[in-house]
Design a protein around this motif. Structure first.
Motif, mmCIF file in Angstrom:
data_model
loop_
_atom_site.group_PDB
_atom_site.id
_atom_site.type_symbol
_atom_site.label_atom_id
_atom_site.label_comp_id
_atom_site.label_asym_id
_atom_site.label_seq_id
_atom_site.Cartn_x
_atom_site.Cartn_y
_atom_site.Cartn_z
ATOM 1 N N PHE A 120 34.562 53.298 45.826
ATOM 2 C CA PHE A 120 35.105 52.008 46.224
ATOM 3 C C PHE A 120 33.926 51.200 46.740
ATOM 4 C CE2 PHE A 120 37.153 49.304 49.527
ATOM 5 C CZ PHE A 120 38.042 48.619 48.706
ATOM 6 N N THR A 121 33.705 50.027 46.163
ATOM 7 C CA THR A 121 32.522 49.239 46.513
ATOM 8 C C THR A 121 32.904 47.981 47.295
ATOM 9 O OG1 THR A 121 32.607 47.865 44.522
ATOM 10 C CG2 THR A 121 31.417 49.984 44.357
ATOM 11 N N ILE A 122 31.902 47.347 47.849
ATOM 12 C CA ILE A 122 32.129 46.082 48.540
ATOM 13 C C ILE A 122 32.662 45.044 47.554
ATOM 14 C CG2 ILE A 122 29.744 45.320 48.285
ATOM 15 C CD1 ILE A 122 32.097 44.551 51.261
ATOM 16 N N GLU A 123 32.253 45.114 46.303
ATOM 17 C CA GLU A 123 32.762 44.186 45.293
ATOM 18 C C GLU A 123 34.247 44.421 45.037
ATOM 19 O OE1 GLU A 123 31.099 41.523 44.381
ATOM 20 O OE2 GLU A 123 29.478 42.284 45.633
ATOM 21 N N ASP A 124 34.673 45.689 45.021
ATOM 22 C CA ASP A 124 36.091 46.007 44.892
ATOM 23 C C ASP A 124 36.870 45.392 46.055
ATOM 24 O OD1 ASP A 124 35.711 47.632 42.564
ATOM 25 O OD2 ASP A 124 35.264 49.371 43.838
ATOM 26 N N LEU A 157 38.482 59.072 48.884
ATOM 27 C CA LEU A 157 38.276 59.385 47.461
ATOM 28 C C LEU A 157 37.566 60.724 47.293
ATOM 29 C CD1 LEU A 157 37.223 55.873 46.068
ATOM 30 C CD2 LEU A 157 39.294 57.151 45.466
ATOM 31 N N SER A 158 36.564 60.987 48.115
ATOM 32 C CA SER A 158 35.827 62.255 48.049
ATOM 33 C C SER A 158 36.740 63.430 48.362
ATOM 34 C CB SER A 158 34.652 62.254 49.034
ATOM 35 O OG SER A 158 33.665 61.363 48.602
ATOM 36 N N ALA A 159 37.564 63.265 49.389
ATOM 37 C CA ALA A 159 38.493 64.329 49.778
ATOM 38 C C ALA A 159 39.514 64.597 48.664
ATOM 39 C CB ALA A 159 39.200 63.971 51.075
ATOM 40 N N ALA A 162 43.617 50.268 60.973
ATOM 41 C CA ALA A 162 43.342 49.455 62.165
ATOM 42 C C ALA A 162 41.955 49.753 62.746
ATOM 43 C CB ALA A 162 44.411 49.688 63.225
ATOM 44 N N GLY A 163 41.463 50.948 62.525
ATOM 45 C CA GLY A 163 40.156 51.333 63.035
ATOM 46 C C GLY A 163 38.991 50.852 62.182
ATOM 47 N N THR A 164 39.291 50.241 61.060
ATOM 48 C CA THR A 164 38.233 49.733 60.184
ATOM 49 C C THR A 164 38.161 48.225 60.369
ATOM 50 O OG1 THR A 164 39.760 49.539 58.317
ATOM 51 C CG2 THR A 164 38.492 51.572 58.475
ATOM 52 N N ASN A 165 37.285 47.788 61.247
ATOM 53 C CA ASN A 165 37.252 46.365 61.583
ATOM 54 C C ASN A 165 36.182 45.576 60.841
ATOM 55 O OD1 ASN A 165 35.183 47.563 62.944
ATOM 56 N ND2 ASN A 165 35.555 46.541 64.893
ATOM 57 N N THR A 166 35.407 46.255 59.988
ATOM 58 C CA THR A 166 34.411 45.556 59.170
ATOM 59 C C THR A 166 34.535 46.029 57.721
ATOM 60 O OG1 THR A 166 32.680 47.228 59.428
ATOM 61 C CG2 THR A 166 32.746 45.453 61.093
ATOM 62 N N PRO A 167 34.064 45.236 56.787
ATOM 63 C CA PRO A 167 34.072 45.690 55.393
ATOM 64 C C PRO A 167 33.325 47.016 55.211
ATOM 65 C CG PRO A 167 33.768 43.328 55.438
ATOM 66 C CD PRO A 167 33.689 43.805 56.879
ATOM 67 N N ARG A 168 32.197 47.192 55.893
ATOM 68 C CA ARG A 168 31.453 48.451 55.755
ATOM 69 C C ARG A 168 32.315 49.637 56.161
ATOM 70 N NH1 ARG A 168 26.078 49.384 55.533
ATOM 71 N NH2 ARG A 168 25.572 47.349 56.446
ATOM 72 N N VAL A 171 35.071 50.286 53.508
ATOM 73 C CA VAL A 171 34.503 50.885 52.286
ATOM 74 C C VAL A 171 34.183 52.358 52.538
ATOM 75 C CG1 VAL A 171 32.490 50.872 50.752
ATOM 76 C CG2 VAL A 171 33.661 48.725 51.284
ATOM 77 N N GLU A 172 33.588 52.670 53.666
ATOM 78 C CA GLU A 172 33.252 54.062 53.994
ATOM 79 C C GLU A 172 34.504 54.920 54.127
ATOM 80 O OE1 GLU A 172 30.811 53.642 57.482
ATOM 81 O OE2 GLU A 172 29.029 53.170 56.300
ATOM 82 N N THR A 173 35.540 54.380 54.755
ATOM 83 C CA THR A 173 36.793 55.121 54.927
ATOM 84 C C THR A 173 37.439 55.419 53.579
ATOM 85 O OG1 THR A 173 37.169 54.208 57.128
ATOM 86 C CG2 THR A 173 39.110 55.012 55.940
#
Length: 89
Positions: free
Chosen positions: A6-10, A83-85, A67-73, A76-78
């Protein structure tokens, strides 16, 4: 088949299509570490964004995690961790 990544562009595409973009915000700029609220995306818009990510990328994101993901970075990491899991399962 699960997406590889999953990318920032996605994310930008989902944000634009799902909630629209505030005309004063340049999503094409460096937004990775900008709070979603500063980008004009409130909690309802983020729930919609999370739902679209779940449907399009076949991952599950609970509300607390979203709710814990407050930035695009962080979002994307979450998503990439999910996806990896899922690929490892």
């Amino acid at each position: 088949m699960l997406a590889d990544q999953f990318t920032i562009e996605d994310l930008k595409c989902i944000l634009r299509e799902g909630s629209g973009a505030d005309e004063s915000v340049d999503l094409d700029g460096d937004i990775l570490d900008t709070d979603f609220e500063s980008l004009g995306y409130e909690s309802l818009a983020m729930l919609e964004t999370g739902g679209r990510i779940e449907r399009e990328f076949k991952v599950s994101l609970d509300d607390a995690e979203l709710a814990g993901t407050n930035t695009p970075r962080s979002l994307v990491e979450t998503v990439n961790a999910r996806l990896s899991a899922a690929r490892a399962a």
